[in-house]
Design a protein around this motif. Structure first.
Motif, PDB file in Angstrom:
ATOM      1  N   ARG A 149       0.811  -1.217   0.000  1.00  0.00           N
ATOM      2  CA  ARG A 149       0.000   0.000   0.000  1.00  0.00           C
ATOM      3  C   ARG A 149       0.845   1.268   0.000  1.00  0.00           C
ATOM      4  N   VAL A 150       2.140   1.150   0.251  1.00  0.00           N
ATOM      5  CA  VAL A 150       3.019   2.319   0.188  1.00  0.00           C
ATOM      6  C   VAL A 150       4.020   2.177  -0.962  1.00  0.00           C
ATOM      7  N   GLY A 151       3.683   1.326  -1.936  1.00  0.00           N
ATOM      8  CA  GLY A 151       4.518   1.201  -3.126  1.00  0.00           C
ATOM      9  C   GLY A 151       5.725   0.311  -2.986  1.00  0.00           C
ATOM     10  N   LEU A 152       5.741  -0.542  -1.954  1.00  0.00           N
ATOM     11  CA  LEU A 152       6.873  -1.433  -1.736  1.00  0.00           C
ATOM     12  C   LEU A 152       6.453  -2.887  -1.928  1.00  0.00           C
ATOM     13  N   ALA A 153       7.441  -3.747  -2.112  1.00  0.00           N
ATOM     14  CA  ALA A 153       7.176  -5.179  -2.248  1.00  0.00           C
ATOM     15  C   ALA A 153       6.823  -5.768  -0.883  1.00  0.00           C
ATOM     16  N   GLY A 154       6.059  -6.848  -0.929  1.00  0.00           N
ATOM     17  CA  GLY A 154       5.728  -7.542   0.315  1.00  0.00           C
ATOM     18  C   GLY A 154       6.881  -8.332   0.882  1.00  0.00           C
ATOM     19  N   CYS A 155       7.971  -8.468   0.107  1.00  0.00           N
ATOM     20  CA  CYS A 155       9.121  -9.265   0.560  1.00  0.00           C
ATOM     21  C   CYS A 155      10.008  -8.416   1.461  1.00  0.00           C
ATOM     22  N   ASP A 156       9.533  -8.134   2.653  1.00  0.00           N
ATOM     23  CA  ASP A 156      10.259  -7.261   3.574  1.00  0.00           C
ATOM     24  C   ASP A 156      10.573  -8.002   4.865  1.00  0.00           C
ATOM     25  N   MET A 157      11.839  -7.966   5.281  1.00  0.00           N
ATOM     26  CA  MET A 157      12.270  -8.503   6.570  1.00  0.00           C
ATOM     27  C   MET A 157      11.897  -9.980   6.735  1.00  0.00           C
ATOM     28  N   GLY A 158      11.937 -10.725   5.640  1.00  0.00           N
ATOM     29  CA  GLY A 158      11.678 -12.156   5.718  1.00  0.00           C
ATOM     30  C   GLY A 158      10.228 -12.561   5.572  1.00  0.00           C
ATOM     31  N   ALA A 159       9.340 -11.641   5.204  1.00  0.00           N
ATOM     32  CA  ALA A 159       7.911 -11.950   5.149  1.00  0.00           C
ATOM     33  C   ALA A 159       7.593 -13.069   4.163  1.00  0.00           C
ATOM     34  N   CYS A 160       8.241 -13.069   3.009  1.00  0.00           N
ATOM     35  CA  CYS A 160       7.935 -14.093   2.006  1.00  0.00           C
ATOM     36  C   CYS A 160       8.481 -15.463   2.388  1.00  0.00           C
ATOM     37  N   ALA A 161       9.387 -15.507   3.341  1.00  0.00           N
ATOM     38  CA  ALA A 161       9.914 -16.785   3.827  1.00  0.00           C
ATOM     39  C   ALA A 161       9.131 -17.307   5.026  1.00  0.00           C
ATOM     40  N   ILE A 162       8.807 -16.407   5.960  1.00  0.00           N
ATOM     41  CA  ILE A 162       8.227 -16.842   7.237  1.00  0.00           C
ATOM     42  C   ILE A 162       6.711 -16.919   7.189  1.00  0.00           C
ATOM     43  N   LEU A 163       6.053 -15.901   6.635  1.00  0.00           N
ATOM     44  CA  LEU A 163       4.593 -15.847   6.693  1.00  0.00           C
ATOM     45  C   LEU A 163       3.925 -17.056   6.034  1.00  0.00           C
ATOM     46  N   PRO A 164       4.382 -17.526   4.847  1.00  0.00           N
ATOM     47  CA  PRO A 164       3.749 -18.709   4.267  1.00  0.00           C
ATOM     48  C   PRO A 164       3.885 -19.956   5.133  1.00  0.00           C
ATOM     49  N   ARG A 165       4.934 -20.011   5.926  1.00  0.00           N
ATOM     50  CA  ARG A 165       5.119 -21.179   6.799  1.00  0.00           C
ATOM     51  C   ARG A 165       4.152 -21.152   7.980  1.00  0.00           C
ATOM     52  N   ILE A 166       3.623 -19.979   8.288  1.00  0.00           N
ATOM     53  CA  ILE A 166       2.669 -19.860   9.391  1.00  0.00           C
ATOM     54  C   ILE A 166       1.246 -20.075   8.911  1.00  0.00           C
ATOM     55  N   ILE A 167       0.887 -19.448   7.786  1.00  0.00           N
ATOM     56  CA  ILE A 167      -0.523 -19.471   7.366  1.00  0.00           C
ATOM     57  C   ILE A 167      -0.739 -20.085   5.984  1.00  0.00           C
ATOM     58  N   GLY A 168       0.327 -20.489   5.297  1.00  0.00           N
ATOM     59  CA  GLY A 168       0.191 -21.070   3.971  1.00  0.00           C
ATOM     60  C   GLY A 168       0.463 -20.060   2.870  1.00  0.00           C
ATOM     61  N   GLN A 169       0.866 -20.568   1.707  1.00  0.00           N
ATOM     62  CA  GLN A 169       1.279 -19.710   0.593  1.00  0.00           C
ATOM     63  C   GLN A 169       0.140 -18.831   0.084  1.00  0.00           C
ATOM     64  N   GLY A 170      -1.036 -19.408  -0.096  1.00  0.00           N
ATOM     65  CA  GLY A 170      -2.145 -18.645  -0.662  1.00  0.00           C
ATOM     66  C   GLY A 170      -2.593 -17.518   0.243  1.00  0.00           C
ATOM     67  N   ARG A 171      -2.738 -17.796   1.522  1.00  0.00           N
ATOM     68  CA  ARG A 171      -3.170 -16.759   2.456  1.00  0.00           C
ATOM     69  C   ARG A 171      -2.102 -15.687   2.611  1.00  0.00           C
ATOM     70  N   ALA A 172      -0.832 -16.111   2.681  1.00  0.00           N
ATOM     71  CA  ALA A 172       0.252 -15.125   2.759  1.00  0.00           C
ATOM     72  C   ALA A 172       0.264 -14.246   1.523  1.00  0.00           C
ATOM     73  N   SER A 173       0.048 -14.844   0.357  1.00  0.00           N
ATOM     74  CA  SER A 173       0.027 -14.066  -0.888  1.00  0.00           C
ATOM     75  C   SER A 173      -1.066 -13.008  -0.839  1.00  0.00           C
ATOM     76  N   GLU A 174      -2.229 -13.371  -0.336  1.00  0.00           N
ATOM     77  CA  GLU A 174      -3.334 -12.410  -0.250  1.00  0.00           C
ATOM     78  C   GLU A 174      -2.956 -11.216   0.625  1.00  0.00           C
ATOM     79  N   LEU A 175      -2.401 -11.481   1.779  1.00  0.00           N
ATOM     80  CA  LEU A 175      -2.038 -10.386   2.688  1.00  0.00           C
ATOM     81  C   LEU A 175      -0.934  -9.518   2.104  1.00  0.00           C
ATOM     82  N   LEU A 176       0.042 -10.147   1.435  1.00  0.00           N
ATOM     83  CA  LEU A 176       1.185  -9.393   0.933  1.00  0.00           C
ATOM     84  C   LEU A 176       0.860  -8.637  -0.357  1.00  0.00           C
ATOM     85  N   PHE A 177      -0.029  -9.169  -1.200  1.00  0.00           N
ATOM     86  CA  PHE A 177      -0.396  -8.473  -2.434  1.00  0.00           C
ATOM     87  C   PHE A 177      -1.379  -7.330  -2.195  1.00  0.00           C
ATOM     88  N   PHE A 178      -2.307  -7.510  -1.249  1.00  0.00           N
ATOM     89  CA  PHE A 178      -3.328  -6.499  -1.023  1.00  0.00           C
ATOM     90  C   PHE A 178      -3.017  -5.585   0.168  1.00  0.00           C
TER      91      PHE A 178
END
Length: 274
Positions: A149-178
């Motif tokens: 929402r501020v023009g940056l990628a969702g891949c910040d501070m390990g989010a693309c590595a850790i978040l999918p392991r907690i809630i799954g790839q699809g749900r993490a993708s939704e939170l990080l894309f939107f």
């Protein structure tokens, strides 16, 4: 702060609050009037603290709590975002590596980290909860990985590595894309939160859980955290061998023997973390 000595009883941070009792340390960001945003200085001091906790045998559990009804609103718009816009690439990379080092330090420290989330947990605030070992929320908590929402990628501070392991790839993708907010009950259903407690009870409930962890076999708990970290990129064969070695080490602790003696005597074991 020195590298190899840390006294939790005398530690006095400049940029956040610190309490220590019964093996449990509690951290609170301390700018409640602005929903506790991070600054360059508080990022760095938190990074240094979690690095030092590797050598803090008296600290068994860390609670990252809210303050003034909010957890953390992310990087301060005026003190971080504004200066970043004016920086050249070398300075920007130095900053993003520094913020990533906070997550590395949180995952590398042996203590169990428990987040107690009230109100806003956004941007880097959401990352701090994500990097914790356990997460609890009050019903009104809103967690947002809002980098998109501020023009940056969702891949910040390990989010693309850790978040999918907690809630799954699809749900993490939704939170990080939107960059949308994750509510407490939805977060509980998704497995992001381990529990939801009323706002007036969450601090005490989480502190009770932290005390329970602190009175448990803390050496073994640290080994569990270590294996959870390292087995992310291991084959099953390598993971089973690593766990065999880790468990053999734990079997040489006095806590293992204490548990056996307590079972034989039909009493509750009293662990001491060694």
């Amino acid at each position: 702060m020195t590298t190899r000595t840390f006294d939790p009883a005398t530690y006095a941070p400049e940029h956040f609050l610190w309490e220590f009792s019964e093996g449990v340390a509690t951290i609170r960001l301390n700018r409640p009037e602005r929903k506790n945003p991070l600054t360059f200085e508080s990022y760095a001091e938190l990074r240094d603290l979690f690095r030092a906790l590797v050598y803090a045998g008296d600290v068994h559990v860390v609670v990252f709590a809210s303050n003034g009804g909010n957890f953390c609103s992310g990087g301060d718009v005026h003190e971080i975002i504004g200066p970043l816009v004016a920086m050249e690439m070398p300075g920007l990379l130095e900053f993003t590596r520094m913020t990533g080092d906070l997550v590395k330090a949180m995952r590398a420290c042996p203590q169990t980290i428990v987040s107690a989330v009230q109100g806003v947990s956004a941007g880097a605030g959401a990352i701090i909860t994500m990097a914790s070992d356990l997460r609890y929320a009050s019903p009104e908590a809103k967690t947002a990985f809002l980098f998109n929402r501020v023009g940056l990628a969702g891949c910040d501070m390990g989010a693309c590595a850790i978040l999918p392991r907690i809630i799954g790839q699809g749900r993490a993708s939704e939170l990080l894309f939107f960059g949308r907010s994750l509510g407490a009950e939805e977060g509980l259903a998704w497995g992001y939160f381990n529990g939801v407690f009323p706002a007036e009870e969450i601090d005490e409930k989480v502190l009770d859980l932290a005390r329970k962890l602190a009175s448990g076999p803390t050496f073994a708990n640290a080994m569990t955290k270590n294996q959870l970290n390292h087995e992310w990129d291991m084959s099953l064969e390598a993971a089973i061998e690593a766990e065999a070695q880790a468990q053999a080490i734990c079997m040489k602790t006095r806590d293992f023997e204490r548990a056996y003696r307590a079972f034989v005597d039909k009493r509750k074991p009293e662990f001491e973390g060694d």
